[in-house]
Scaffold this motif. Structure first.
Motif, PDB file in Angstrom:
ATOM      1  N   PHE A 199       0.848  -1.196   0.000  1.00  0.00           N
ATOM      2  CA  PHE A 199       0.000   0.000   0.000  1.00  0.00           C
ATOM      3  C   PHE A 199       0.887   1.251   0.000  1.00  0.00           C
ATOM      4  N   PRO A 200       1.516   1.560  -1.130  1.00  0.00           N
ATOM      5  CA  PRO A 200       2.410   2.727  -1.165  1.00  0.00           C
ATOM      6  C   PRO A 200       1.658   4.014  -0.827  1.00  0.00           C
ATOM      7  N   GLY A 201       2.355   4.889  -0.116  1.00  0.00           N
ATOM      8  CA  GLY A 201       1.752   6.159   0.266  1.00  0.00           C
ATOM      9  C   GLY A 201       0.821   6.064   1.460  1.00  0.00           C
ATOM     10  N   SER A 202       0.904   4.966   2.227  1.00  0.00           N
ATOM     11  CA  SER A 202      -0.003   4.776   3.364  1.00  0.00           C
ATOM     12  C   SER A 202       0.711   4.909   4.700  1.00  0.00           C
ATOM     13  N   GLU A 203       1.761   5.702   4.727  1.00  0.00           N
ATOM     14  CA  GLU A 203       2.519   5.860   5.966  1.00  0.00           C
ATOM     15  C   GLU A 203       1.641   6.372   7.099  1.00  0.00           C
ATOM     16  N   ASP A 204       0.655   7.235   6.766  1.00  0.00           N
ATOM     17  CA  ASP A 204      -0.205   7.801   7.797  1.00  0.00           C
ATOM     18  C   ASP A 204      -1.050   6.728   8.479  1.00  0.00           C
ATOM     19  N   VAL A 205      -1.455   5.708   7.734  1.00  0.00           N
ATOM     20  CA  VAL A 205      -2.256   4.624   8.303  1.00  0.00           C
ATOM     21  C   VAL A 205      -1.438   3.882   9.354  1.00  0.00           C
ATOM     22  N   TRP A 206      -0.192   3.556   9.008  1.00  0.00           N
ATOM     23  CA  TRP A 206       0.687   2.849   9.946  1.00  0.00           C
ATOM     24  C   TRP A 206       0.990   3.710  11.168  1.00  0.00           C
ATOM     25  N   GLU A 207       1.307   4.968  10.928  1.00  0.00           N
ATOM     26  CA  GLU A 207       1.660   5.855  12.036  1.00  0.00           C
ATOM     27  C   GLU A 207       0.507   6.054  12.990  1.00  0.00           C
TER      28      GLU A 207
END
Length: 211
Positions: A199-207
């Motif tokens: 899921f590229p560009g999903s850093e906010d979901v993980w954070e």
């Protein structure tokens, strides 16, 4: 069956043709039996001989029932679920004695503590990454996984992404927090990186899961 960052392909390919992309073909393959066949062919062709001993070790410990067991048990996925159990049963951040022992015993069986060289750790990371992508692919190919309670509807793409993230975070962060194990830094990194790869560009979901 090919394991991609986005899908599993059902295309039938010969081991010989797949070997054109060795060793990447080995890490894109879902089926354990085909992975063993690819490694055998790599050894026959004397490709990456300096790495294949570790790959053999990892396969033998990940699928210890090969070739007689049907279906094969994936002991890396078994570790995954043991870590989820440890996270769910933790008191504070500490796993119960039972869950801690289950993880410790399995890690010993997997021989993870013996993998210490730079090459060993690199290949272990790749095997962990493969495990995470396999989990994502299996989950997303299961209609029940993407269904709302009692099949009353289907999760939106965003909700489904969040569900996958929670699973990987529990197995890759909360589980190791509850009960550490040899080379768990590679496990943590591999699960996080696999999520971002799929899921590229999903850093906010993980954070957001850290809150």
């Amino acid at each position: 069956m090919e394991l991609n960052t986005q899908q599993i392909s059902a295309e039938n390919r010969s081991v010989e043709s797949m070997m054109l992309t060795w060793p990447e073909c080995f890490y894109k393959e879902k089926e354990a039996e085909t992975r063993f066949a690819l490694l055998e062919e790599a050894q026959r062709q004397e490709l990456t001989p300096e790495e294949n001993g570790t790959r053999r070790f990892l396969l033998a410990h990940r699928y210890p029932g090969y070739p007689g067991e049907t279906p094969l048990t994936d002991h890396f996925l078994k570790l995954w679920f043991f870590l989820i159990f440890a996270a769910d049963g933790a008191h504070g951040k500490k796993a119960s004695k039972r869950d801690a022992k289950a993880v410790a015993d399995l890690v010993t069986e997997l021989g993870l503590a013996s993998l210490q060289s730079e090459t060993d750790r690199h290949l272990l990371y790749r095997e962990f990454f493969h495990t995470a992508l396999l989990y994502i692919n299996i989950s997303l190919s299961d209609r029940r996984y993407s269904s709302i309670f009692l099949n009353l509807g289907k999760l939106s793409d965003e909700k489904l992404k969040q569900k996958v993230a929670k699973d990987l975070y529990k197995a890759g962060v909360l589980g190791p927090d509850a009960v550490g194990f040899a080379n768990d830094d590679l496990w943590r990194s591999a699960l996080k990186d696999a999520f971002h790869s799929y899921f590229p560009g999903s850093e906010d979901v993980w954070e957001s899961l850290k809150k």
